[in-house]
Write a protein that holds these residues in place. Sequence first.
Motif, PDB file in Angstrom:
ATOM      1  N   THR A 147      11.978  -3.157  10.432  1.00 56.03           N
ATOM      2  CA  THR A 147      10.871  -4.276   9.305  1.00 56.03           C
ATOM      3  C   THR A 147      11.310  -5.577   9.837  1.00 56.03           C
ATOM      4  N   ASP A 148      10.421  -6.452   9.160  1.00 57.17           N
ATOM      5  CA  ASP A 148      10.543  -8.099   9.535  1.00 57.17           C
ATOM      6  C   ASP A 148      11.695  -8.563   8.411  1.00 57.17           C
ATOM      7  N   GLU A 149      11.630  -9.805   8.487  1.00 59.72           N
ATOM      8  CA  GLU A 149      12.588 -10.736   7.472  1.00 59.72           C
ATOM      9  C   GLU A 149      12.187 -10.391   6.323  1.00 59.72           C
ATOM     10  N   ASN A 150      11.072  -9.971   5.898  1.00 60.32           N
ATOM     11  CA  ASN A 150      10.499  -9.664   4.333  1.00 60.32           C
ATOM     12  C   ASN A 150      10.444  -8.253   4.060  1.00 60.32           C
ATOM     13  N   GLY A 151      10.878  -7.511   4.946  1.00 56.58           N
ATOM     14  CA  GLY A 151      11.044  -6.201   4.806  1.00 56.58           C
ATOM     15  C   GLY A 151       9.908  -5.461   5.042  1.00 56.58           C
ATOM     16  N   ARG A 152       8.855  -5.975   5.402  1.00 53.59           N
ATOM     17  CA  ARG A 152       7.598  -5.386   5.884  1.00 53.59           C
ATOM     18  C   ARG A 152       7.721  -4.531   7.227  1.00 53.59           C
ATOM     19  N   VAL A 153       7.280  -2.950   6.956  1.00 54.84           N
ATOM     20  CA  VAL A 153       7.442  -2.412   8.355  1.00 54.84           C
ATOM     21  C   VAL A 153       6.646  -2.810   9.332  1.00 54.84           C
ATOM     22  N   ASP A 195       0.811  -1.221  -0.013  1.00 52.73           N
ATOM     23  CA  ASP A 195      -0.098   0.007   0.127  1.00 52.73           C
ATOM     24  C   ASP A 195       0.872   1.372  -0.179  1.00 52.73           C
ATOM     25  N   VAL A 196       2.067   1.188   0.638  1.00 57.81           N
ATOM     26  CA  VAL A 196       3.032   2.463   0.697  1.00 57.81           C
ATOM     27  C   VAL A 196       4.326   1.748   0.898  1.00 57.81           C
ATOM     28  N   VAL A 248       6.373   5.543  -1.938  1.00 58.30           N
ATOM     29  CA  VAL A 248       5.560   5.225  -3.122  1.00 58.30           C
ATOM     30  C   VAL A 248       4.153   4.815  -2.454  1.00 58.30           C
ATOM     31  N   PHE A 249       3.183   5.441  -2.809  1.00 60.12           N
ATOM     32  CA  PHE A 249       1.711   5.347  -2.320  1.00 60.12           C
ATOM     33  C   PHE A 249       0.924   4.656  -3.419  1.00 60.12           C
ATOM     34  N   ARG A 250       0.067   3.833  -3.160  1.00 63.34           N
ATOM     35  CA  ARG A 250      -1.062   3.529  -4.049  1.00 63.34           C
ATOM     36  C   ARG A 250      -2.052   4.690  -4.124  1.00 63.34           C
ATOM     37  N   ARG A 251      -2.450   5.099  -5.210  1.00 68.83           N
ATOM     38  CA  ARG A 251      -3.229   6.346  -5.458  1.00 68.83           C
ATOM     39  C   ARG A 251      -4.426   6.167  -4.306  1.00 68.83           C
ATOM     40  N   GLU A 252      -5.074   5.215  -4.196  1.00 67.81           N
ATOM     41  CA  GLU A 252      -6.150   5.214  -3.355  1.00 67.81           C
ATOM     42  C   GLU A 252      -5.901   5.264  -1.873  1.00 67.81           C
ATOM     43  N   VAL A 253      -4.677   4.710  -1.393  1.00 64.27           N
ATOM     44  CA  VAL A 253      -4.384   5.597  -0.063  1.00 64.27           C
ATOM     45  C   VAL A 253      -4.164   6.787   0.151  1.00 64.27           C
ATOM     46  N   PRO A 292       1.237   5.304  10.999  1.00 67.18           N
ATOM     47  CA  PRO A 292       0.774   4.259  12.214  1.00 67.18           C
ATOM     48  C   PRO A 292      -0.876   3.737  12.099  1.00 67.18           C
ATOM     49  N   GLY A 293      -1.684   4.622  11.311  1.00 66.04           N
ATOM     50  CA  GLY A 293      -2.965   4.198  11.277  1.00 66.04           C
ATOM     51  C   GLY A 293      -3.032   3.106  10.205  1.00 66.04           C
ATOM     52  N   LEU A 294      -2.324   2.983   9.104  1.00 70.24           N
ATOM     53  CA  LEU A 294      -2.042   2.163   8.133  1.00 70.24           C
ATOM     54  C   LEU A 294      -1.840   0.833   8.857  1.00 70.24           C
ATOM     55  N   LEU A 295      -0.745   0.725   9.584  1.00 72.33           N
ATOM     56  CA  LEU A 295      -0.101  -0.466  10.038  1.00 72.33           C
ATOM     57  C   LEU A 295      -1.276  -0.848  11.284  1.00 72.33           C
ATOM     58  N   GLU A 296      -2.099  -0.228  11.912  1.00 76.35           N
ATOM     59  CA  GLU A 296      -2.829  -0.542  12.751  1.00 76.35           C
ATOM     60  C   GLU A 296      -4.201  -1.146  12.123  1.00 76.35           C
ATOM     61  N   SER A 297      -4.395  -0.727  10.873  1.00 80.55           N
ATOM     62  CA  SER A 297      -5.520  -1.332   9.855  1.00 80.55           C
ATOM     63  C   SER A 297      -5.087  -2.652   9.153  1.00 80.55           C
ATOM     64  N   GLY A 298      -3.865  -2.957   9.302  1.00 73.86           N
ATOM     65  CA  GLY A 298      -3.163  -4.177   8.606  1.00 73.86           C
ATOM     66  C   GLY A 298      -3.042  -3.819   7.151  1.00 73.86           C
ATOM     67  N   SER A 299      -2.803  -2.876   6.848  1.00 74.01           N
ATOM     68  CA  SER A 299      -2.151  -2.428   5.612  1.00 74.01           C
ATOM     69  C   SER A 299      -0.797  -2.680   5.296  1.00 74.01           C
TER      70      SER A 299
END
Length: 365
Positions: free
Chosen positions: A158-164, A139-140, A185-190, A208-215
């Motif tokens: 970040t984790d072992e896959n590079g995810r924040v 998503d970002v 880099v953002f998806r435009r919908e975000v 932080p809000g995106l992380l909380e929502s599971g994005s």
Amino acid sequence: MTSPNDHAPTRGAEAVVLVGGRGTRLRPLTLSAPKPMLPTAGVPFLTHLLSRIRAAGITRVVLSTSYQAETFAEYFGDGSRLGLELECVVEPQPLDTAGAIRNVADRLSEPDVLVFNGDVLSGVDLPAMLDTHRSNAADVTLHLVKVADPSRFGCVPTDENGRVTAFLEKTSNPPVDQVNAGCYVFRREVVEDIPRGRPVSVERETFPGLLESGSRLQGHVESAYWLDLGTPAAFARGSADLVLGRAPSDALPGPTGESLVLRDAAIDPTAAVSAGSTVGVGCVVGANARISGSTLFDGARVAEDADVSDSVVGAGAVIGAGVVLSGAVIADGAVIGAGCELLDGARVWPGVELPPGGVRFSHDC
């Protein structure tokens, strides 16, 4: 150095550059021009960033402006001179980072949006970052850099896959050495989901809000050149690094080397200009003067035996005979009388005149 293929169009992506800040940490230089428009290695800093965007094959750029907004359109026009389609959008009020991005959402049409802080000098591989974003269906995606002292910044683990996994505030004992480098880099919908019409911070609210929502927030970690030009010392260093070729740019108005001397500048043969210094249009440098790691804006005059290191001298400023500047900022039109010494962060405001010997750090006046 770019190759012809570097300028091939990058499909499905466009760019937003945030240039609305007032640049208070760079005062008094930013009293006369916004930070991204300050002369940096011979051209406004934003020119270097736009050249990097164009070299990545991105041709549409939206500038989110606020402070002295008219200066951007006056200088860059529609962007065609740089091979870009450029549009300026003015914030109706200061909207912070995410709010400024949301404010230009109706001007965007591509699925991916690269967002840049307009005061960061970076060698990040933009096509590689875009590939990281797309291959992970993020998503970002955030550009992250490893720094020697992460306690000065917020950390981004970040984790072992590079995810924040988190956004951490500044701490004296940071758990990781990688920090947010101010390029995304953002998806435009975000972008379209960011609240509209009020200040919103990407670091404190959006991410932080995106992380909380599971994005999916992905980190793109690189060890490329990176420097925030927010302080006078960093500004002088960044300009020198561009001249020396340490920082990448397609916009340097001359070859890389020890110095960049622009047209109609007059430098006495006995003077020494080194360490990535820029001597602006119409400047005069006198006999036995030494200019090291410094930037002289157009029309500045440095008299004989002056020693200017790691400093910025504004347009039309006059530096008297035997003056010592080290880590100093002299604003446009200021006059520094002979024999003065200005060291370690000293700043002189526009038009101020210091008498000969009026400021000293030594006793041997």
